[in-house]
Design a protein around this motif. Structure first.
Motif, mmCIF file in Angstrom:
data_model
loop_
_atom_site.group_PDB
_atom_site.id
_atom_site.type_symbol
_atom_site.label_atom_id
_atom_site.label_comp_id
_atom_site.label_asym_id
_atom_site.label_seq_id
_atom_site.Cartn_x
_atom_site.Cartn_y
_atom_site.Cartn_z
ATOM 1 N N GLU A 30 1.072 -1.255 0.194
ATOM 2 C CA GLU A 30 -0.147 -0.281 -0.112
ATOM 3 C C GLU A 30 0.847 1.084 -0.049
ATOM 4 O O GLU A 30 0.521 2.192 -0.382
ATOM 5 C CB GLU A 30 -0.935 0.342 1.296
ATOM 6 N N LYS A 31 1.973 2.103 0.644
ATOM 7 C CA LYS A 31 2.884 2.531 0.838
ATOM 8 C C LYS A 31 3.675 2.728 -0.465
ATOM 9 O O LYS A 31 4.395 3.541 -0.903
ATOM 10 C CB LYS A 31 3.784 2.181 1.959
ATOM 11 N N LEU A 32 3.916 2.116 -1.537
ATOM 12 C CA LEU A 32 4.348 1.776 -3.075
ATOM 13 C C LEU A 32 4.283 3.226 -3.983
ATOM 14 O O LEU A 32 3.009 3.576 -3.876
ATOM 15 C CB LEU A 32 4.445 1.118 -4.089
ATOM 16 N N ASP A 33 5.451 4.100 -4.128
ATOM 17 C CA ASP A 33 5.503 4.970 -4.982
ATOM 18 C C ASP A 33 5.878 4.581 -5.876
ATOM 19 O O ASP A 33 7.204 4.919 -5.472
ATOM 20 C CB ASP A 33 6.031 6.409 -3.571
ATOM 21 N N LYS A 34 5.045 4.620 -6.752
ATOM 22 C CA LYS A 34 5.864 4.113 -7.936
ATOM 23 C C LYS A 34 6.470 5.537 -8.628
ATOM 24 O O LYS A 34 6.701 4.795 -9.929
ATOM 25 C CB LYS A 34 4.305 4.634 -9.062
ATOM 26 N N LYS A 35 6.535 6.997 -8.025
ATOM 27 C CA LYS A 35 7.765 7.567 -9.144
ATOM 28 C C LYS A 35 9.119 7.412 -8.344
ATOM 29 O O LYS A 35 9.439 7.842 -8.986
ATOM 30 C CB LYS A 35 7.169 9.000 -8.872
ATOM 31 N N GLN A 36 9.044 6.730 -7.431
ATOM 32 C CA GLN A 36 10.261 6.302 -6.533
ATOM 33 C C GLN A 36 10.489 5.403 -6.672
ATOM 34 O O GLN A 36 12.259 4.911 -6.949
ATOM 35 C CB GLN A 36 9.860 6.588 -4.761
ATOM 36 N N ALA A 37 10.267 4.367 -6.533
ATOM 37 C CA ALA A 37 10.850 2.658 -6.363
ATOM 38 C C ALA A 37 10.898 2.675 -7.740
ATOM 39 O O ALA A 37 10.335 3.006 -8.955
ATOM 40 C CB ALA A 37 9.230 1.947 -6.198
ATOM 41 N N ILE A 38 11.931 1.449 -8.431
ATOM 42 C CA ILE A 38 13.032 1.399 -9.288
ATOM 43 C C ILE A 38 12.863 -0.007 -9.118
ATOM 44 O O ILE A 38 12.807 -0.948 -8.348
ATOM 45 C CB ILE A 38 14.760 1.690 -8.882
ATOM 46 N N VAL A 39 12.564 -0.680 -10.549
ATOM 47 C CA VAL A 39 12.072 -1.555 -10.473
ATOM 48 C C VAL A 39 13.650 -2.824 -10.609
ATOM 49 O O VAL A 39 14.465 -2.035 -10.560
ATOM 50 C CB VAL A 39 12.557 -2.206 -12.181
ATOM 51 N N LYS A 40 13.383 -3.637 -9.687
ATOM 52 C CA LYS A 40 15.175 -4.302 -9.364
ATOM 53 C C LYS A 40 15.079 -5.724 -10.073
ATOM 54 O O LYS A 40 16.335 -6.073 -10.131
ATOM 55 C CB LYS A 40 14.725 -5.131 -7.674
ATOM 56 N N LYS A 41 13.834 -6.076 -10.786
ATOM 57 C CA LYS A 41 14.170 -7.704 -11.027
ATOM 58 C C LYS A 41 12.883 -8.067 -12.376
ATOM 59 O O LYS A 41 11.510 -6.539 -11.898
ATOM 60 C CB LYS A 41 13.971 -8.305 -10.414
ATOM 61 N N GLN A 42 12.559 -8.004 -13.442
ATOM 62 C CA GLN A 42 12.642 -8.634 -13.977
ATOM 63 C C GLN A 42 11.824 -9.729 -14.690
ATOM 64 O O GLN A 42 12.585 -10.974 -14.713
ATOM 65 C CB GLN A 42 11.649 -7.547 -15.567
ATOM 66 N N ILE A 43 10.946 -10.419 -15.055
ATOM 67 C CA ILE A 43 11.023 -11.853 -16.268
ATOM 68 C C ILE A 43 9.405 -11.142 -16.816
ATOM 69 O O ILE A 43 8.421 -11.030 -16.317
ATOM 70 C CB ILE A 43 10.032 -13.335 -14.967
ATOM 71 N N PRO A 44 9.743 -11.638 -18.160
ATOM 72 C CA PRO A 44 10.706 -12.331 -18.551
ATOM 73 C C PRO A 44 12.218 -11.405 -18.589
ATOM 74 O O PRO A 44 11.824 -10.191 -18.938
ATOM 75 C CB PRO A 44 10.159 -12.756 -20.474
ATOM 76 N N ASN A 45 13.214 -11.942 -18.884
ATOM 77 C CA ASN A 45 14.387 -11.370 -18.921
ATOM 78 C C ASN A 45 14.317 -9.826 -20.312
ATOM 79 O O ASN A 45 13.492 -10.165 -21.695
ATOM 80 C CB ASN A 45 15.907 -11.602 -18.701
ATOM 81 N N THR A 46 15.167 -8.836 -19.921
ATOM 82 C CA THR A 46 14.997 -7.671 -22.019
ATOM 83 C C THR A 46 15.611 -8.675 -22.698
ATOM 84 O O THR A 46 16.453 -9.083 -22.390
ATOM 85 C CB THR A 46 16.538 -7.037 -21.749
ATOM 86 N N GLY A 47 14.753 -8.595 -23.913
ATOM 87 C CA GLY A 47 15.002 -8.941 -25.028
ATOM 88 C C GLY A 47 14.601 -10.278 -25.392
ATOM 89 O O GLY A 47 14.746 -10.681 -26.632
ATOM 90 N N ILE A 48 13.552 -10.698 -24.156
ATOM 91 C CA ILE A 48 13.120 -12.319 -24.284
ATOM 92 C C ILE A 48 12.012 -11.902 -25.818
ATOM 93 O O ILE A 48 10.963 -10.887 -25.730
ATOM 94 C CB ILE A 48 12.730 -12.826 -23.530
ATOM 95 N N THR A 49 11.684 -13.299 -26.602
ATOM 96 C CA THR A 49 10.464 -12.584 -27.371
ATOM 97 C C THR A 49 9.306 -13.400 -26.593
ATOM 98 O O THR A 49 9.465 -13.840 -25.829
ATOM 99 C CB THR A 49 10.488 -13.487 -28.712
ATOM 100 N N ILE A 50 8.269 -12.615 -26.489
ATOM 101 C CA ILE A 50 6.922 -13.022 -25.907
ATOM 102 C C ILE A 50 6.106 -11.748 -26.987
ATOM 103 O O ILE A 50 5.998 -11.983 -27.805
ATOM 104 C CB ILE A 50 7.177 -12.050 -24.476
#
Length: 113
Positions: free
Chosen positions: A82-102
């Motif tokens: 609930e306390k998430l500030d979308k303007k301040q929070a930085i993306v640390k991990k993503q799935i699928p990884n960058t460049g994967i065809t989806i």
């Protein structure tokens, strides 16, 4: 509702195909439309565009949401609070990884710090 009636005659038990084929045909004719299975009309098959997963690492969640939306994807924030500030929070991990065809419309899962 699926109704299945099976009648066997004792003198034709050795002819299983004569009984099974009509029953199978009846089952498939009722089940396949329910499952929305295409009956060989290949021109009706919609081709879904494939794209590369964007690089969201190091971006704010607000920036990531904009990038994902522009590409026709969906963003799922795994550790959202609930306390998430979308303007301040930085993306640390993503799935699928960058460049994967989806496929367009796919979900990109992220965690932030």
């Amino acid at each position: 509702m699926l109704k299945l009636t099976l009648t066997l005659c004792s003198d034709k038990i050795h002819q299983g195909g004569g009984v099974a084929a009509p029953v199978g045909g009846q089952v498939f004719s009722e089940v396949l439309p329910y499952l929305e299975v295409n009956q060989g009309n290949t021109e009706e098959i919609e081709k879904i565009e494939e794209i590369q997963a964007p690089d969201l690492l190091g971006k704010t969640i607000e920036e990531a949401q904009k990038i994902v939306k522009e590409r026709g994807l969906e963003l799922v924030i795994e550790n959202e609070t609930e306390k998430l500030d979308k303007k301040q929070a930085i993306v640390k991990k993503q799935i699928p990884n960058t460049g994967i065809t989806i496929k367009k419309g796919s979900k990109i899962y992220i965690t932030y710090e």
